[in-house]
Design a protein around this motif. Sequence first.
Motif, PDB file in Angstrom:
ATOM      1  N   GLY A  52       0.789  -1.216   0.000  1.00 49.00           N
ATOM      2  CA  GLY A  52       0.000   0.000   0.000  1.00 49.00           C
ATOM      3  C   GLY A  52       0.823   1.269   0.000  1.00 49.00           C
ATOM      4  O   GLY A  52       0.539   2.202  -0.758  1.00 49.00           O
ATOM      5  N   LEU A  53       1.848   1.356   0.840  1.00 50.76           N
ATOM      6  CA  LEU A  53       2.698   2.544   0.888  1.00 50.76           C
ATOM      7  C   LEU A  53       3.775   2.508  -0.181  1.00 50.76           C
ATOM      8  O   LEU A  53       4.109   3.533  -0.784  1.00 50.76           O
ATOM      9  CB  LEU A  53       3.338   2.673   2.271  1.00 50.76           C
ATOM     10  N   GLY A  54       4.337   1.324  -0.427  1.00 49.14           N
ATOM     11  CA  GLY A  54       5.373   1.220  -1.442  1.00 49.14           C
ATOM     12  C   GLY A  54       4.871   1.560  -2.826  1.00 49.14           C
ATOM     13  O   GLY A  54       5.612   2.130  -3.638  1.00 49.14           O
ATOM     14  N   SER A  55       3.609   1.259  -3.117  1.00 47.45           N
ATOM     15  CA  SER A  55       3.078   1.473  -4.466  1.00 47.45           C
ATOM     16  C   SER A  55       3.163   2.927  -4.917  1.00 47.45           C
ATOM     17  O   SER A  55       3.802   3.224  -5.932  1.00 47.45           O
ATOM     18  CB  SER A  55       1.633   0.974  -4.549  1.00 47.45           C
ATOM     19  N   PRO A  56       2.535   3.882  -4.219  1.00 51.38           N
ATOM     20  CA  PRO A  56       2.651   5.271  -4.675  1.00 51.38           C
ATOM     21  C   PRO A  56       4.069   5.802  -4.571  1.00 51.38           C
ATOM     22  O   PRO A  56       4.506   6.584  -5.426  1.00 51.38           O
ATOM     23  CB  PRO A  56       1.701   6.035  -3.753  1.00 51.38           C
ATOM     24  N   ALA A  57       4.800   5.384  -3.543  1.00 56.20           N
ATOM     25  CA  ALA A  57       6.178   5.854  -3.394  1.00 56.20           C
ATOM     26  C   ALA A  57       7.030   5.405  -4.576  1.00 56.20           C
ATOM     27  O   ALA A  57       7.803   6.199  -5.146  1.00 56.20           O
ATOM     28  CB  ALA A  57       6.771   5.347  -2.085  1.00 56.20           C
ATOM     29  N   LEU A  58       6.910   4.156  -4.976  1.00 55.94           N
ATOM     30  CA  LEU A  58       7.678   3.634  -6.111  1.00 55.94           C
ATOM     31  C   LEU A  58       7.354   4.395  -7.390  1.00 55.94           C
ATOM     32  O   LEU A  58       8.254   4.764  -8.162  1.00 55.94           O
ATOM     33  CB  LEU A  58       7.383   2.147  -6.308  1.00 55.94           C
ATOM     34  N   MET A 216       5.866  10.268   1.857  1.00 52.77           N
ATOM     35  CA  MET A 216       7.156   9.590   1.952  1.00 52.77           C
ATOM     36  C   MET A 216       8.021   9.906   0.734  1.00 52.77           C
ATOM     37  O   MET A 216       9.229  10.171   0.865  1.00 52.77           O
ATOM     38  CB  MET A 216       6.945   8.083   2.070  1.00 52.77           C
ATOM     39  N   GLY A 217       7.419   9.886  -0.446  1.00 52.37           N
ATOM     40  CA  GLY A 217       8.162  10.236  -1.656  1.00 52.37           C
ATOM     41  C   GLY A 217       8.665  11.663  -1.621  1.00 52.37           C
ATOM     42  O   GLY A 217       9.789  11.965  -2.066  1.00 52.37           O
TER      43      GLY A 217
END
Length: 389
Positions: A52-58, A216-217
């Motif tokens: 969930g968090l890694g997806s938009p950050a990536l 985070m990004g």
Amino acid sequence: MSTPLPPLVEPGPPLTPTQSRRYARHAILPSIGIEGQRRLLAAKVLVIGAGGLGSPALLYLAAAGVGTIGVIDDDVVDESNLHRQVVHGVADVGRLKVESARDAIARIDPAITVIPHAQRLTVENALEIIGGYDLVLDGADNFATRYLVADACEISGTPCVWGSILRFDGQVSVFWPGRGAVYRDLFPDPPDPALVPSCAEAGVFGVLCAAIGAAMGTEAVKLITGVGRTLVGRLLIYDALEATWRELAIRPDPSRTPMTALEAVGAYCAAPAAQPAEASGRPAGSEIDVETFDALLAARSRGETDFDLVDVREQVEWDLGHIDGARLIPKDQILSGAVKLPTDRPLLLHCAAGGRSGQVLDHLVAQGHADVRHLLGGYTAWERAHRDE
């Protein structure tokens, strides 16, 4: 406004004509400029979890031009992920998340170097993996990994952008050893697993992931380029239902003993338990897999055995899908003593992923129940095994 921290990464080579066109809107920003974009292209960032968090950050790290992106995750894409894990699509169900994420990044910019780590972060590999990157973004969904990442970053001196979500609330901060507080200053010890809602039962407001992942990004870009005021020493708390952001100041704990060696912490709540019952301290044979579970159900239907099949999830989970022949008794009703289960009949328990049913098993065994078993992986594992039937 406080003085910005120095840029984390030295500038890379001059921009190519293609890069100049692609990143023109970044490069004309006075605080970033061409040099800042060169820093982004030279940066190496590790994202913990392609969920969930890694997806938009990536996606946004790739779009911003971070030149090397590592992603570590040993899980595969499930349909239940798709409402929030936007780096994956329907065609990716069943694939390794790191492979799906790699392909999504390539669709944004094939020039980005993606390093997929299709494995779980462990005490044995954490320092080596994290040591290969300038910055870590921790989007883990379990406390064992969060503490492992935090300790490895503290030992190696690596800055960590941390995010966390639960239901409608999210948190984000930057932990940087030597420059501000670290994770254990804020959360010295992991919580009791019995008091933490499992990943399957808590639920997550899908679009909340975008807000926290994007924050985070943002912190990653600021740290790499040296622009703006970072979240070092600050914790942001977001309430999606109230649409409010709150800020708390956080400081290093002078009485805390710094971490100098990695140690395993707790269990990985994101994954169903897979160890033998003996390893978990439970009676031998009390933890069964889907194949054994189905064999018992078939034997009961033939009249060859008998037992009570108890689903310890909540009503809404039952309404979304359940196993025929089970009866619903939520975990808390059993643990509180509000419902007494018979002691003269074998019991077979299940929940969503195995965590809650394991707690109920332990409780019942302690109460003197001699014949209690539960399903490893829970309804999620059972439903996946029967999905194509």
